[in-house]
Design a protein around this motif. Structure first.
Motif, mmCIF file in Angstrom:
data_model
loop_
_atom_site.group_PDB
_atom_site.id
_atom_site.type_symbol
_atom_site.label_atom_id
_atom_site.label_comp_id
_atom_site.label_asym_id
_atom_site.label_seq_id
_atom_site.Cartn_x
_atom_site.Cartn_y
_atom_site.Cartn_z
ATOM 1 N N ILE A 133 1.132 -1.318 0.037
ATOM 2 C CA ILE A 133 -0.028 0.042 -0.026
ATOM 3 C C ILE A 133 0.824 1.213 -0.213
ATOM 4 O O ILE A 133 0.637 2.343 -0.672
ATOM 5 C CB ILE A 133 -1.039 -0.019 1.088
ATOM 6 C CG1 ILE A 133 -2.043 -1.116 0.903
ATOM 7 C CG2 ILE A 133 -1.783 1.233 1.348
ATOM 8 C CD1 ILE A 133 -2.753 -1.412 2.338
ATOM 9 N N ARG A 134 2.031 1.204 0.666
ATOM 10 C CA ARG A 134 2.972 2.535 0.770
ATOM 11 C C ARG A 134 3.588 2.588 -0.596
ATOM 12 O O ARG A 134 3.622 3.693 -1.101
ATOM 13 C CB ARG A 134 4.039 2.361 1.889
ATOM 14 C CG ARG A 134 3.513 2.431 3.156
ATOM 15 C CD ARG A 134 4.704 2.582 4.111
ATOM 16 N NE ARG A 134 5.544 1.349 4.015
ATOM 17 C CZ ARG A 134 5.600 0.210 4.932
ATOM 18 N NH1 ARG A 134 4.458 0.259 5.955
ATOM 19 N NH2 ARG A 134 6.113 -0.701 4.897
ATOM 20 N N GLY A 135 4.002 1.672 -1.290
ATOM 21 C CA GLY A 135 4.295 1.513 -2.542
ATOM 22 C C GLY A 135 3.572 2.229 -3.723
ATOM 23 O O GLY A 135 3.663 3.098 -4.466
ATOM 24 N N PHE A 136 2.184 1.662 -3.443
ATOM 25 C CA PHE A 136 1.104 2.038 -4.534
ATOM 26 C C PHE A 136 0.935 3.923 -4.305
ATOM 27 O O PHE A 136 0.783 4.619 -5.173
ATOM 28 C CB PHE A 136 -0.354 1.297 -4.255
ATOM 29 C CG PHE A 136 -1.409 2.092 -4.936
ATOM 30 C CD1 PHE A 136 -1.620 2.170 -6.016
ATOM 31 C CD2 PHE A 136 -2.127 3.247 -3.977
ATOM 32 C CE1 PHE A 136 -2.809 2.920 -6.333
ATOM 33 C CE2 PHE A 136 -3.256 4.016 -4.428
ATOM 34 C CZ PHE A 136 -3.562 3.805 -5.815
ATOM 35 N N PHE A 138 1.517 6.452 -7.043
ATOM 36 C CA PHE A 138 0.519 7.311 -7.391
ATOM 37 C C PHE A 138 0.752 8.704 -7.241
ATOM 38 O O PHE A 138 0.270 9.514 -8.191
ATOM 39 C CB PHE A 138 -0.830 7.066 -6.578
ATOM 40 C CG PHE A 138 -2.268 7.795 -6.783
ATOM 41 C CD1 PHE A 138 -3.068 7.163 -7.833
ATOM 42 C CD2 PHE A 138 -2.434 8.882 -6.231
ATOM 43 C CE1 PHE A 138 -3.957 7.935 -8.113
ATOM 44 C CE2 PHE A 138 -3.496 9.461 -6.292
ATOM 45 C CZ PHE A 138 -4.139 9.203 -7.470
ATOM 46 N N MET A 139 1.392 9.166 -6.370
ATOM 47 C CA MET A 139 1.609 10.541 -6.093
ATOM 48 C C MET A 139 2.835 11.051 -7.180
ATOM 49 O O MET A 139 2.608 12.015 -7.580
ATOM 50 C CB MET A 139 2.257 10.697 -4.710
ATOM 51 C CG MET A 139 1.133 10.525 -3.630
ATOM 52 S SD MET A 139 1.854 10.849 -1.786
ATOM 53 C CE MET A 139 2.473 12.373 -2.028
ATOM 54 N N LYS A 140 3.813 10.209 -7.492
ATOM 55 C CA LYS A 140 4.845 10.528 -8.292
ATOM 56 C C LYS A 140 4.335 10.773 -9.816
ATOM 57 O O LYS A 140 4.261 11.823 -10.484
ATOM 58 C CB LYS A 140 5.937 9.367 -8.426
ATOM 59 C CG LYS A 140 7.007 9.810 -9.423
ATOM 60 C CD LYS A 140 8.089 8.635 -9.361
ATOM 61 C CE LYS A 140 9.105 8.874 -10.317
ATOM 62 N NZ LYS A 140 10.274 7.827 -10.167
ATOM 63 N N GLU A 141 3.276 9.741 -10.013
ATOM 64 C CA GLU A 141 2.794 9.846 -11.446
ATOM 65 C C GLU A 141 1.638 11.073 -11.669
ATOM 66 O O GLU A 141 1.258 11.450 -12.903
ATOM 67 C CB GLU A 141 1.809 8.395 -11.640
ATOM 68 C CG GLU A 141 2.920 7.475 -11.948
ATOM 69 C CD GLU A 141 1.965 5.996 -12.213
ATOM 70 O OE1 GLU A 141 1.048 5.933 -12.144
ATOM 71 O OE2 GLU A 141 2.776 5.065 -12.524
ATOM 72 N N ASN A 142 1.291 11.530 -10.573
ATOM 73 C CA ASN A 142 0.169 12.417 -10.505
ATOM 74 C C ASN A 142 0.364 13.634 -9.920
ATOM 75 O O ASN A 142 -0.489 14.578 -9.695
ATOM 76 C CB ASN A 142 -1.130 12.027 -10.012
ATOM 77 C CG ASN A 142 -1.779 10.833 -10.720
ATOM 78 O OD1 ASN A 142 -2.485 10.830 -11.500
ATOM 79 N ND2 ASN A 142 -1.578 9.670 -9.992
#
Length: 58
Positions: free
Chosen positions: A43-46, A50-54
């Motif tokens: 979940i931390r990896g997700f 997600f934050m990096k991509e958005n």
């Protein structure tokens, strides 16, 4: 606290609580165990991905 190999981990100081269907949660935790990882790690990896991509360009 330092690890034996000399690396130190940053202390986690916050939690995120969410509600999931019990069967879905149990299946996810079981799959993580089969893959030799933890639900929290995935979940931390997700979240990081997600934050990096958005991220908005400033």
């Amino acid at each position: 606290m330092a690890k034996k190999d000399g690396k130190s981990k940053a202390k986690k100081d916050s939690q995120l609580v969410l509600r999931l269907d019990k069967n879905e949660r149990d299946a996810f935790v079981d799959l993580c165990k089969e893959l030799d990882t933890s639900a929290a790690r995935e979940i931390r990896g997700f979240i990081r991905k997600f934050m990096k991509e958005n991220q908005l360009d400033e």
